[in-house]
Enzyme design. Structure first.
Site, PDB file in Angstrom:
ATOM      1  N   ASP A   8      80.973 -48.228 -58.445  1.00  0.00           N
ATOM      2  CA  ASP A   8      80.169 -47.163 -59.077  1.00  0.00           C
ATOM      3  C   ASP A   8      80.489 -47.171 -60.572  1.00  0.00           C
ATOM      4  O   ASP A   8      81.407 -47.873 -61.018  1.00  0.00           O
ATOM      5  CB  ASP A   8      80.508 -45.797 -58.447  1.00  0.00           C
ATOM      6  CG  ASP A   8      79.658 -44.656 -59.004  1.00  0.00           C
ATOM      7  OD1 ASP A   8      78.471 -44.877 -59.339  1.00  0.00           O
ATOM      8  OD2 ASP A   8      80.170 -43.527 -59.116  1.00  0.00           O
ATOM      9  N   SER A   9      79.753 -46.363 -61.319  1.00  0.00           N
ATOM     10  CA  SER A   9      80.046 -46.218 -62.746  1.00  0.00           C
ATOM     11  C   SER A   9      81.309 -45.394 -62.968  1.00  0.00           C
ATOM     12  O   SER A   9      81.940 -45.469 -64.016  1.00  0.00           O
ATOM     13  CB  SER A   9      78.879 -45.503 -63.429  1.00  0.00           C
ATOM     14  OG  SER A   9      78.697 -44.235 -62.807  1.00  0.00           O
ATOM     15  N   GLY A  41      73.382 -43.233 -65.747  1.00  0.00           N
ATOM     16  CA  GLY A  41      72.127 -42.493 -65.580  1.00  0.00           C
ATOM     17  C   GLY A  41      71.315 -42.299 -66.839  1.00  0.00           C
ATOM     18  O   GLY A  41      70.115 -42.021 -66.770  1.00  0.00           O
ATOM     19  N   CYS A  72      76.333 -46.434 -55.740  1.00  0.00           N
ATOM     20  CA  CYS A  72      75.703 -45.824 -56.912  1.00  0.00           C
ATOM     21  C   CYS A  72      74.188 -45.975 -56.769  1.00  0.00           C
ATOM     22  O   CYS A  72      73.697 -47.100 -56.643  1.00  0.00           O
ATOM     23  CB  CYS A  72      76.194 -46.536 -58.169  1.00  0.00           C
ATOM     24  SG  CYS A  72      75.351 -46.025 -59.679  1.00  0.00           S
ATOM     25  N   CYS A 186      72.564 -39.063 -56.187  1.00  0.00           N
ATOM     26  CA  CYS A 186      73.582 -39.622 -57.070  1.00  0.00           C
ATOM     27  C   CYS A 186      74.884 -39.421 -56.323  1.00  0.00           C
ATOM     28  O   CYS A 186      75.143 -38.318 -55.814  1.00  0.00           O
ATOM     29  CB  CYS A 186      73.615 -38.879 -58.402  1.00  0.00           C
ATOM     30  SG  CYS A 186      75.048 -39.303 -59.408  1.00  0.00           S
ATOM     31  N   THR A 187      75.685 -40.467 -56.228  1.00  0.00           N
ATOM     32  CA  THR A 187      76.887 -40.364 -55.392  1.00  0.00           C
ATOM     33  C   THR A 187      77.930 -39.396 -55.970  1.00  0.00           C
ATOM     34  O   THR A 187      78.852 -38.993 -55.265  1.00  0.00           O
ATOM     35  CB  THR A 187      77.520 -41.750 -55.176  1.00  0.00           C
ATOM     36  OG1 THR A 187      77.726 -42.385 -56.450  1.00  0.00           O
ATOM     37  CG2 THR A 187      76.612 -42.621 -54.319  1.00  0.00           C
ATOM     38  N   HIS A 188      77.767 -39.024 -57.231  1.00  0.00           N
ATOM     39  CA  HIS A 188      78.672 -38.013 -57.780  1.00  0.00           C
ATOM     40  C   HIS A 188      78.424 -36.625 -57.168  1.00  0.00           C
ATOM     41  O   HIS A 188      79.336 -35.798 -57.120  1.00  0.00           O
ATOM     42  CB  HIS A 188      78.480 -37.893 -59.300  1.00  0.00           C
ATOM     43  CG  HIS A 188      79.200 -38.935 -60.094  1.00  0.00           C
ATOM     44  ND1 HIS A 188      78.769 -40.239 -60.181  1.00  0.00           N
ATOM     45  CD2 HIS A 188      80.332 -38.854 -60.855  1.00  0.00           C
ATOM     46  CE1 HIS A 188      79.604 -40.921 -60.963  1.00  0.00           C
ATOM     47  NE2 HIS A 188      80.557 -40.110 -61.379  1.00  0.00           N
TER      48      HIS A 188
HETATM   49  N1  DGL Z   1      77.072 -42.234 -59.326  1.00  0.00           N
HETATM   50  C1  DGL Z   1      75.916 -42.814 -59.907  1.00  0.00           C
HETATM   51  C2  DGL Z   1      74.696 -42.699 -59.025  1.00  0.00           C
HETATM   52  O1  DGL Z   1      74.792 -42.614 -57.813  1.00  0.00           O
HETATM   53  C3  DGL Z   1      75.585 -42.648 -61.358  1.00  0.00           C
HETATM   54  C4  DGL Z   1      76.308 -41.754 -62.275  1.00  0.00           C
HETATM   55  C5  DGL Z   1      76.123 -42.160 -63.729  1.00  0.00           C
HETATM   56  O2  DGL Z   1      76.884 -43.015 -64.179  1.00  0.00           O
HETATM   57  O3  DGL Z   1      75.224 -41.615 -64.400  1.00  0.00           O
HETATM   58  O4  DGL Z   1      73.589 -42.734 -59.489  1.00  0.00           O
END
Ligand code: DGL
Length: 262
Positions: A8-9, A41, A72, A186-188
């Site tokens: 992921d990022s 993003g 991600c 978004c996985t966050h």
């Molecule tokens: N966790 C990421 C996703 O699922 C992106 C978060 C980001 O770096 O903007 O899209």
């Protein structure tokens, strides 16, 4: 034993790692965060499309995983095909759980909360057309929720009003008042599940794709025997520093005890 590489990022992919670990606690994991490229993003398709396959290539060379999971949505909806073409290991991607939301929605109005880059992808148009053709699908991009999830895992208190404000951005769209199911695309965002539930002005169902990814990983590795020694968890970052040091307790709680820089 070959590990599973999750990518992921930032820390978002930990929401996927947790579900994978529930299903296969015996497998060694390498969690890679491209914090030098964070956030994804707000980047262009060109930037993500160039960066992600190259970086995954380096990671696969270094860690020789049994498979790679792009944990991600932004990277997957933009670069999944080119990552698959570039790597010689199976690749599982993460895409917005629109199918799951369409199965559950009663009002037939679904919200998709992702990054700005994810919500504008044709991949999302295709998912909506294929799996939610009889639903109204309302999309909203939020960079702030990504930042709030990162800060939470570094130990900060999450500002509930800020979370409510981001959710209001989705619910405030025309027809947003009829949304009953929200895809956390978004996985966050599942890392903020409690805060999102508390911020919801009315009952909303939040869904994400992590369980489905874990099922897929377990299926693809069903022939892999359980490790005889307790598996290792390793976190690798593309840039070190104080922000990474601050994540150590959270990483530890996800079973990642070794922290290194690529
Ligand atoms: N966790 C990421 C996703 O699922 C992106 C978060 C980001 O770096 O903007 O899209």
């Amino acid at each position: 034993m070959k590990p599973i590489l999750l990518f992921d990022s930032g820390v978002g992919g930990l929401s996927v790692l947790a579900r994978v670990r529930e299903r296969r606690p015996d497998l060694p994991l390498v969690y890679a965060a491209d914090n030098a490229g964070f956030p994804y993003g707000t980047k262009s398709e060109g930037e993500i499309g160039a960066r992600v396959p190259a970086l995954l290539g380096r990671l696969v060379e270094r860690y020789r995983p049994a498979m790679a999971v792009i944990a991600c949505n932004t990277a997957s909806t933009i670069a999944l095909a080119s990552v698959r073409a570039a790597l010689d290991v199976p690749v599982v991607g993460t895409v917005p759980a629109i199918k799951l939301a369409a199965e559950r929605s009663v009002s037939r109005v679904i919200g998709v909360l992702g990054t700005e880059a994810t919500v504008r992808q044709p991949y999302v148009d295709r998912l909506a057309a294929e799996f939610a053709a009889d639903c109204t699908v309302i999309r909203h991009g939020s960079a702030r929720l990504v930042e709030l999830a990162e800060a939470k895992l570094r130990g900060a208190t999450v500002d509930g009003a800020a979370v409510a404000g981001e959710l209001a951005g989705l619910l405030g769209h025309p027809d947003g008042g009829r949304i009953d199911t929200v895809v956390l695309a978004c996985t966050h965002f599942p890392l903020l599940a409690d805060e999102l539930a508390a911020a919801a002005p009315r009952p909303l169902a939040f869904v994400d794709g992590a369980q489905g990814i874990a099922r897929r990983v377990a299926y693809l590795l069903s022939d892999t025997a359980a490790a005889s020694v307790p598996p290792q968890g390793r976190a690798v970052f593309t840039r070190g520093g104080a922000a990474v040091d601050a994540l150590a307790p959270a990483l530890h709680s996800f079973g990642l005890d070794t922290i290194e820089t690529l």
